[in-house]
Enzyme design. Structure first.
Site, PDB file in Angstrom:
ATOM      1  N   LYS A  52      83.434  16.832 -49.281  1.00 38.04           N
ATOM      2  CA  LYS A  52      82.061  16.793 -49.806  1.00 38.04           C
ATOM      3  C   LYS A  52      81.369  15.504 -49.358  1.00 38.04           C
ATOM      4  CE  LYS A  52      83.223  19.877 -53.572  1.00 38.04           C
ATOM      5  NZ  LYS A  52      83.499  20.147 -54.988  1.00 38.04           N
ATOM      6  N   GLN A  96      84.344  16.722 -60.184  1.00 39.53           N
ATOM      7  CA  GLN A  96      85.336  17.609 -59.563  1.00 39.53           C
ATOM      8  C   GLN A  96      86.297  18.153 -60.634  1.00 39.53           C
ATOM      9  OE1 GLN A  96      85.209  18.598 -56.420  1.00 39.53           O
ATOM     10  NE2 GLN A  96      87.074  19.814 -56.510  1.00 39.53           N
ATOM     11  N   ASP A 119      76.293  21.761 -58.935  1.00 41.87           N
ATOM     12  CA  ASP A 119      77.343  22.789 -58.916  1.00 41.87           C
ATOM     13  C   ASP A 119      76.845  24.102 -59.539  1.00 41.87           C
ATOM     14  OD1 ASP A 119      79.856  22.276 -57.770  1.00 41.87           O
ATOM     15  OD2 ASP A 119      80.396  20.875 -59.367  1.00 41.87           O
TER      16      ASP A 119
HETATM   17  N1  GUN Z   1      87.013  22.500 -58.186  1.00 42.23           N
HETATM   18  C1  GUN Z   1      87.222  23.570 -57.374  1.00 42.23           C
HETATM   19  N2  GUN Z   1      86.033  24.047 -56.910  1.00 42.23           N
HETATM   20  C2  GUN Z   1      85.078  23.259 -57.431  1.00 42.23           C
HETATM   21  C3  GUN Z   1      83.654  23.239 -57.300  1.00 42.23           C
HETATM   22  O1  GUN Z   1      83.016  24.058 -56.623  1.00 42.23           O
HETATM   23  N3  GUN Z   1      83.019  22.265 -57.983  1.00 42.23           N
HETATM   24  C4  GUN Z   1      83.682  21.357 -58.741  1.00 42.23           C
HETATM   25  N4  GUN Z   1      82.961  20.431 -59.389  1.00 42.23           N
HETATM   26  N5  GUN Z   1      84.985  21.343 -58.887  1.00 42.23           N
HETATM   27  C5  GUN Z   1      85.677  22.291 -58.226  1.00 42.23           C
END
Ligand code: GUN
Length: 282
Positions: A52, A96, A119
């Site tokens: 990311k 996350q 998100d």
């Molecule tokens: N953990 C696994 N996929 C995601 C996601 O798309 N966003 C976040 N914040 N955590 C994750």
């Protein structure tokens, strides 16, 4: 012959479009900033968070990185989220998942300002999607809609079947397909005759979490199959929820794993970061 839906190529196109928009904003003096919070050092999470941050760098979004220790309390994390909610120079906040067991995920996600929830997990944004209002949409299902549209797959009027009802993929996927005028059915672990239902699908989205579970007998001839799963098979090779070699010839179009849905999630996160500027200025 089936069409291979190329998520790597489509996600690269989206990131280029985002990069151009970020540059336009920069010219107007707007610097887009994403705060990324990781608690603990789960290896998979570290890889996702690293990717990311790399994507932010590529498109020109500033990323602020918060790496908190495993033993962080819920209160400490909530304090950080609230501070970032207040900061005018932060557009997006991403915590996350998963979080360590002493922290309640729902409480944390509900504390992120809906206007910074890139998100798309906050109940306000899920509700906005449900009633067709502007808001952030969960990145993986939003990415699947982009894959379909950019591969010239018509959704309107089609029988769309989603396998899986998670809050992050299955439910928003169903709402997005409905928004595109699909005729949508959601199936799950309690569905009585799964094959009977999936065999009706013109568009089948599989997010079931079981390696290679979907074989040709689940799929209608000429269907479009989207595979959200990612696993390692017995030979340590990446595979999806769909048994690709068994299913592909029966399809009009199908996503591979890797290189299908996976790369779209981060591209859509970048897109959401750009859209945050407009949402915050409504
Ligand atoms: N953990 C696994 N996929 C995601 C996601 O798309 N966003 C976040 N914040 N955590 C994750």
């Amino acid at each position: 012959m089936y069409q291979l839906i190329d998520g790597k190529k489509i996600s690269a196109e989206i990131k280029e479009e985002v990069k151009a928009k970020v540059a336009e904003y920069k010219k107007q003096g707007v610097e887009i900033t994403l705060a990324v919070i990781q608690v603990g050092n789960d290896p998979a999470s570290s890889v996702y968070v690293g990717n990311k941050k790399k994507a932010c760098e590529f498109v020109g979004i500033r990323s602020l990185s918060y790496e908190l220790p495993e033993e962080t309390t819920q209160e400490e994390l909530l304090d950080l989220v609230k501070e970032l909610n207040e900061r005018a120079d932060v557009n997006g906040i991403l915590v996350q998942l998963p979080l360590p067991k002493q922290i309640d995920e729902e409480t944390v996600l509900n504390t992120i300002s809906p206007l910074k929830d890139v998100d798309g997990f906050h109940p306000m944004n899920v509700g906005a999607l449900c009633i067709g209002k502007a808001g952030f949409v969960s990145c993986t299902p939003a990415g699947i809609i982009e894959l379909l549209k950019r591969s010239d797959v018509d959704i309107a009027g089609k029988e769309c079947v989603v396998i899986g009802r998670s809050n992050i993929v299955g439910k928003p996927m169903a709402l997005l397909l409905l928004r595109e005028n699909g005729t949508v059915t959601v199936t799950h672990s309690r569905t009585i005759d799964l094959k009977e239902v999936t065999s009706r699908a013109d568009i089948l989205v599989v997010a079931i979490g079981k390696p290679k579970m979907i074989t040709a007998e689940y799929v209608k001839k000429g269907a479009v199959v989207i595979d959200v799963g990612i696993h390692r098979d017995a030979n340590n090779k990446l595979c999806g929820d769909v048994d690709f070699d068994n299913v592909a010839e029966k399809c009009n179009a199908i996503t591979p794993v890797p290189g299908g849905v996976g790369p779209m999630t981060i591209a859509m996160l970048m897109k959401n970061c750009v859209e945050s500027v407009a949402l915050q200025n409504i």
